[in-house]
Design an enzyme around this catalytic site. Sequence first.
Site, PDB file in Angstrom:
ATOM      1  N   GLU A  87       9.759 -15.541   8.901  1.00 51.47           N
ATOM      2  CA  GLU A  87       9.857 -14.971  10.247  1.00 51.47           C
ATOM      3  C   GLU A  87       8.568 -14.249  10.613  1.00 51.47           C
ATOM      4  OE1 GLU A  87      12.663 -11.751  12.648  1.00 51.47           O
ATOM      5  OE2 GLU A  87      13.464 -12.767  10.871  1.00 51.47           O
ATOM      6  N   GLU A 119      19.271  -5.779   7.616  1.00 54.25           N
ATOM      7  CA  GLU A 119      19.979  -6.393   8.757  1.00 54.25           C
ATOM      8  C   GLU A 119      20.341  -7.843   8.442  1.00 54.25           C
ATOM      9  OE1 GLU A 119      18.776  -8.854  12.437  1.00 54.25           O
ATOM     10  OE2 GLU A 119      17.678  -6.937  12.458  1.00 54.25           O
ATOM     11  N   HIS A 120      19.407  -8.582   7.862  1.00 59.52           N
ATOM     12  CA  HIS A 120      19.681  -9.967   7.476  1.00 59.52           C
ATOM     13  C   HIS A 120      20.761 -10.030   6.398  1.00 59.52           C
ATOM     14  CE1 HIS A 120      16.361 -12.599   9.215  1.00 59.52           C
ATOM     15  NE2 HIS A 120      16.127 -11.399   9.730  1.00 59.52           N
ATOM     16  N   HIS A 145      14.879  -4.101   8.463  1.00 59.99           N
ATOM     17  CA  HIS A 145      15.093  -5.444   9.008  1.00 59.99           C
ATOM     18  C   HIS A 145      15.644  -6.377   7.938  1.00 59.99           C
ATOM     19  CE1 HIS A 145      13.378  -9.540  10.026  1.00 59.99           C
ATOM     20  NE2 HIS A 145      14.201  -9.316  11.019  1.00 59.99           N
TER      21      HIS A 145
END
Length: 450
Positions: free
Chosen positions: A152, A75-76, A72
């Site tokens: 997040e 991905e950022h 993840h």
Amino acid sequence: MLRMSALLGICVLSLLTAPAGAKGDEQVTSFTLDNGMEVVVIEDHRAPVVVHMVWYRAGSADEPRGVSGVAHFLEHLLFKGTETLEPGEFSKTVAENGGSDNAFTSLDYTGYFQRVAADRLGLMMQMEADRMVKLQIGPEDILTEREVIIEERNQRVENNPGALFREQRNAALYMNHPYGTPIIGWRHEMETLDLDDALAFYRQYYAPNNAVLIVAGDVTPDGVRALAEQHYGPLPANPDLAPRQRVEEPAHLAERRMVFRDPRVAQPYVTRSYLAPERDPGAQETAAALTLLAEVLGGGQTSVLTQALQFEAQTAVYAGAFYDATSLDDTSFGLIVVPAAGVSLEQAEAEMDRVIAEFLDTGIDAAQLERIKFQIKAQQIYARDDIDRLARRYGNALTSGLTIADVQAWPDVLQAVTEEDILAAARQVFDRTRSVTGYLMGDDLTEVMQ
């Protein structure tokens, strides 16, 4: 890197077109580039719009131990700069061309997509191919983006007792398999993610021979092939990419139970999760039966649990069943009961078990089963109007070990499920030694585990 001349002969192209009727009317073609990149084209010429998606067969369950959240995190980071794009320029260019873009990370895959006018498809491929192999990130990107993913997690998990409960429950259900690790990562490991971790994952998995390109909308297979060969074709495959192998679950010999207390919980509830088989290529029948089982037990107002617990016994304000069939490895089947006022979690669990036992003994109402099948068929027909959903259906399946043929066969497999199939699947899955029963409650409640 493997030279392109050495890649000739790996794969050329094979065409697959979906048959009409119950299996779906979408026009689907697939081929494979010489560097191993799989391409799927879904034609829909009703509007001059296209969805362009690149799916990598790498999700959080493919992360090395100790660096949870790196899939993840990467991905950022892919929205940072490349050798030809400044940080933020990718999304800015998409917006300037009237489109939208985003990305997502799951257990089994990571995906990036844009929705734009069909004549902008080449530009999207150019930029996506660029960041597949030319990502440029430094220590400053790591520091800023690591704070973003930690925040997040704060918002989505730490501030949500239900999310914390589900995280703990999954960790108890999967004693060894990486599905027990949260996609976003464990906080203490997220805090130590560094540049080397991100680049190692990127270099291992972000390669054309580990990617599936899905293009849906106002396109033709020949047009997509020409653009794909132009932009993705020159990219080198990763010769060191190994088959996906994950650690297996040990035998589950005892059921697990847990209580999660949090003063922020306003409505307590009880859940039970069982390990369950997933859709397997060429063998989707058990998964289809479990899909219908979830609908029969908890799919709506006429479902077994809802009728028995909400309307008849009035011991629950909500009851449901959940099953996600599309998964590379064993998935889970879940039950949930939210008790009515004055009903304890122990009583709610006992009522749930009573209804399940009666269901296994008496069977399924034939009219209810036919109604559910009709509703599923209607949903599948309506889904053809949404090219995003069509693209996701194929991307999700292909990165989870299934084939185009499996996707196209799935509607018919569902319709062929019988009452006997559903009951047999239920008896197979409802094994308490392969389950976790969880209570979510506030600190002020007096219920205790029996």
